[in-house]
Motif scaffolding. Structure first.
Motif, PDB file in Angstrom:
ATOM      1  N   GLU A  61     -62.098 109.124  15.423  1.00 30.80           N
ATOM      2  CA  GLU A  61     -61.699 109.341  14.024  1.00 30.80           C
ATOM      3  C   GLU A  61     -60.185 109.387  13.835  1.00 30.80           C
ATOM      4  N   TYR A  62     -59.452 109.900  14.830  1.00 31.26           N
ATOM      5  CA  TYR A  62     -57.992 109.940  14.691  1.00 31.26           C
ATOM      6  C   TYR A  62     -57.423 108.522  14.647  1.00 31.26           C
ATOM      7  N   GLY A  63     -57.819 107.697  15.617  1.00 29.54           N
ATOM      8  CA  GLY A  63     -57.347 106.312  15.620  1.00 29.54           C
ATOM      9  C   GLY A  63     -57.813 105.546  14.402  1.00 29.54           C
ATOM     10  N   THR A  64     -59.036 105.835  13.944  1.00 31.72           N
ATOM     11  CA  THR A  64     -59.558 105.173  12.751  1.00 31.72           C
ATOM     12  C   THR A  64     -58.688 105.484  11.538  1.00 31.72           C
ATOM     13  N   THR A  65     -58.280 106.735  11.416  1.00 28.54           N
ATOM     14  CA  THR A  65     -57.428 107.137  10.293  1.00 28.54           C
ATOM     15  C   THR A  65     -56.057 106.477  10.380  1.00 28.54           C
ATOM     16  N   LEU A  66     -55.515 106.375  11.596  1.00 27.68           N
ATOM     17  CA  LEU A  66     -54.211 105.726  11.751  1.00 27.68           C
ATOM     18  C   LEU A  66     -54.294 104.242  11.405  1.00 27.68           C
ATOM     19  N   ALA A  67     -55.426 103.615  11.718  1.00 32.01           N
ATOM     20  CA  ALA A  67     -55.608 102.217  11.311  1.00 32.01           C
ATOM     21  C   ALA A  67     -55.578 102.094   9.789  1.00 32.01           C
ATOM     22  N   GLY A  95     -52.518 101.624  14.238  1.00 28.40           N
ATOM     23  CA  GLY A  95     -51.718 101.312  13.052  1.00 28.40           C
ATOM     24  C   GLY A  95     -51.425  99.825  12.948  1.00 28.40           C
ATOM     25  N   ALA A  96     -51.199  99.184  14.098  1.00 28.13           N
ATOM     26  CA  ALA A  96     -50.932  97.745  14.095  1.00 28.13           C
ATOM     27  C   ALA A  96     -52.164  96.953  13.690  1.00 28.13           C
ATOM     28  N   LEU A  97     -53.351  97.384  14.160  1.00 26.61           N
ATOM     29  CA  LEU A  97     -54.580  96.690  13.768  1.00 26.61           C
ATOM     30  C   LEU A  97     -54.757  96.752  12.258  1.00 26.61           C
ATOM     31  N   GLY A  98     -54.597  97.951  11.700  1.00 30.54           N
ATOM     32  CA  GLY A  98     -54.731  98.096  10.253  1.00 30.54           C
ATOM     33  C   GLY A  98     -53.655  97.349   9.501  1.00 30.54           C
ATOM     34  N   TYR A  99     -52.426  97.390  10.026  1.00 27.64           N
ATOM     35  CA  TYR A  99     -51.327  96.700   9.342  1.00 27.64           C
ATOM     36  C   TYR A  99     -51.594  95.206   9.241  1.00 27.64           C
ATOM     37  N   PRO A 141     -47.893  91.808  13.977  1.00 27.52           N
ATOM     38  CA  PRO A 141     -46.811  92.710  14.377  1.00 27.52           C
ATOM     39  C   PRO A 141     -46.580  92.700  15.886  1.00 27.52           C
ATOM     40  N   VAL A 142     -45.411  93.174  16.268  1.00 27.58           N
ATOM     41  CA  VAL A 142     -45.124  93.530  17.655  1.00 27.58           C
ATOM     42  C   VAL A 142     -45.272  95.044  17.768  1.00 27.58           C
ATOM     43  N   VAL A 143     -45.895  95.493  18.835  1.00 27.31           N
ATOM     44  CA  VAL A 143     -46.156  96.918  19.043  1.00 27.31           C
ATOM     45  C   VAL A 143     -45.362  97.391  20.257  1.00 27.31           C
ATOM     46  N   LEU A 144     -44.672  98.511  20.109  1.00 30.76           N
ATOM     47  CA  LEU A 144     -43.989  99.144  21.238  1.00 30.76           C
ATOM     48  C   LEU A 144     -44.553 100.545  21.383  1.00 30.76           C
TER      49      LEU A 144
END
Length: 568
Positions: free
Chosen positions: A61-67, A435-439, A447-450
């Motif tokens: 759920e945390y990762g889901t919300t960040l997405a 966040g990158a998946l959702g973005y 996006p590029v992810v670091l």
């Protein structure tokens, strides 16, 4: 006719569950992020029947919300999540709190016990203290809460929640008892809502006039366009203020790219002693009037307003404008609009930057980007990663960087992407991968992810959903087997050490190509390869665990001095 009325001819009957989906779609939300549970399974079935809405199930759920946060920023609509009662929403609470602090509109849907379940003398599973525990928690981390009890009022209640999310740019909470999902309701389409436009406000105009009086007496005023400028699309009036008043402006770590860094009045990212450019540090050291617009005075921006005498500070944030020692109840948008309207040119212009002032301040054109800074066989360090990514951004200037907390965040202060998505004020680890998946789902831009290895351990498993979602982020894992931003001291290794994982091999388990870079040339080659692939790619960038970026070193030394903490 109400702005919610779409005409009786367009009305149709449906279940309450499908009504929820219809309201999301009419607001431009095409993706709902969720983890089904026993209190939401029937709601999920109903939502699946909504035309124009895709359900994106994830791992936690945390990762889901960040997405959903990344989606909201990328698509410029509220994000939406749906979780089961108790264990689901409470798992997501940290992400919801992040949306509240970072000013991201988010619609939180939750299942709940039905009325007969609430009345029964039985302690239901997923309950903590009583069946109102979750509701009380949500009062602390959302701007608006509603529990639907009458299906015939649901449409108005849902639209009211959306309106609050947009107006306040914060999360709202909607709780739906599970015995109502199939209740028959009538749906009447309505136009998509928008955040209310700036309005005439006498306190805002009074604050604007007081601000001009303060600026007339200032020798070296500086403007900081903050988080609300970005969230409420206020770049145009703030740019007008900057140009009319000939003000230099600096970004803060919380609000990069609120205005275009191509603007001639731009003077860099201010992070106290961690500011990448010397001209930025010197500018704020000499500042005698500061306009902090749309941002709190935070340790993340080094308490930027604390060094300015109270009588020389203008701060607008969260419905309050402070000009000197006076306070005005006014929204930032109303104040900024009024100030732009009444601003008149100040005497004297802003001198152009000299060539020697530009390093670390402005991106280099692609034809000037360095290509021999470090030998290709030199072991990777944080400095080399910064250089290689800046080379990438110079060649692909429309690229957004999604960056996690830790040294990755501080390294990003020296980079020049088109935009930055991060947890810049709440500073909670884990946003980068989900966040990158959702973005990308929301924006359509790759996006590029670091992300550091520590943050990847928290939410990196969400990468397994990238291919199914049709997104293709380029994920760079800073693999130093340490929480280096906390301490690079050998004496702290037992506290900061991370498991030695092969992230390239782990990526293969997630169905994603994985590559390993231990040298600068390899990182460059892998970035070039990733650009040829229309799929997610992970690069395991193995860096020395004893090194962290100079920006991180400066920042934490400054924080320790500011907070009177011992230096390590």
């Amino acid at each position: 006719m109400s702005r919610f009325d779409g005409g009786a001819a367009a009305s149709r009957d449906m279940t309450l569950g499908r009504l929820v989906g219809a309201v999301l779609v009419e607001q431009g939300i095409a993706d709902l992020f969720c983890i089904p549970g026993d209190f939401t399974m029937q709601l999920s079935r109903e939502l699946l029947q909504t035309d124009g809405l895709s359900l994106r199930t994830m791992s936690h759920e945390y990762g889901t919300t960040l997405a959903a946060l990344g989606y909201a920023v990328g698509r410029r609509v509220p994000g939406a999540v749906c979780f089961t009662y108790g264990v689901g929403v409470l798992n997501a609470t940290n992400g919801i709190a992040q949306a509240y602090v970072e000013r991201v509109p988010l619609i939180v849907l939750s299942g709940a016990p039905g009325q007969r379940e609430r009345d029964a003398p039985v302690f239901l599973h997923h309950t903590v203290v009583d069946d109102d525990t979750q509701y009380r928690v949500m009062r602390e981390v959302t701007a608006h809460q509603v529990r639907i009890s009458d299906p015939h009022r649901a449409l108005a209640q849902l639209r009211e929640a959306v309106a609050v999310a947009l107006a306040q740019s914060r999360p709202v909470y909607v709780e739906i008892p599970r015995d109502l999902y199939l209740a028959p309701v009538r749906y009447t389409p309505a136009p998509r809502l928008a955040a209310p436009p700036p309005a005439y406000s006498q306190p805002a105009w009074d604050a604007a006039h007081a601000t001009l009086a303060l600026l007339r007496a200032a020798r070296q005023p500086v403007l900081v366009p903050g988080l609300e400028i970005k969230r409420y699309d206020l770049a145009a009036p703030v740019t007008r203020i900057v140009e009319t008043l000939a003000l230099p402006w600096v970004a803060s770590p919380m609000s990069r790219i609120a205005l275009s860094p191509d603007h001639p009045n731009y003077r860099g990212v201010y992070a106290g002693p961690a500011s990448p450019a010397q001209v930025t540090r010197e500018l704020l050291a000499d500042c005698d009037a500061l306009l902090l617009l749309g941002e709190p005075n935070s340790d993340v921006n080094m308490g930027i307003a604390s060094a300015i005498p109270a009588g020389q500070l203008v701060q607008a944030y969260d419905g309050v404008v402070r000009v000197g020692r006076e306070t005005y109840p006014a929204a930032t948008a109303d104040f900024v609009t009024a100030l732009a309207e009444i601003s008149r040119p100040r005497d004297g212009g802003l001198p152009d930057l000299r060539r020697e002032q530009k390093p670390f301040l402005l991106p280099q054109p692609v034809h000037e980007a360095p290509d021999t800074d470090a030998p290709d066989d030199e072991a990777l360090t944080p400095y080399h990663v910064i250089d290689e990514l800046n080379r990438h951004f110079a060649a692909h200037p429309d690229t957004t960087l999604v960056v996690d907390c830790g040294d990755a965040f501080f390294m990003s202060l020296g980079m020049f992407p088109a935009d930055v998505l991060t947890s810049s004020l709440y500073m909670s680890m884990g946003i980068a991968v989900p966040g990158a998946l959702g973005y990308q789902l929301g924006s359509g831009r790759r996006p590029v992810v670091l992300v550091g290895d520590g943050a990847f351990h928290m939410t990196g498993q969400e990468l397994m959903h990238a291919r199914q979602a049709g997104v293709s982020p380029i994920v760079i894992v800073l693999n130093n087997q340490r929480w280096t931003s906390l301490s690079a001291d050998d004496a702290d290794e037992s506290l900061t050490r991370q498991a030695a994982l092969d992230f390239a091999a782990l990526a293969q388990c997630y169905g994603v190509p994985g590559l390993t870079a231990t040298r600068t040339g390899q990182l460059r080659e892998h970035l070039a390869y990733a650009l040829t692939r229309d799929e997610p790619v992970l690069i395991d960038a193995q860096v020395d665990p004893t090194q962290r970026s100079y920006l991180c070193e400066r920042f934490f030394d400054a924080i320790k001095n500011q907070q009177h903490l011992p230096r390590l």
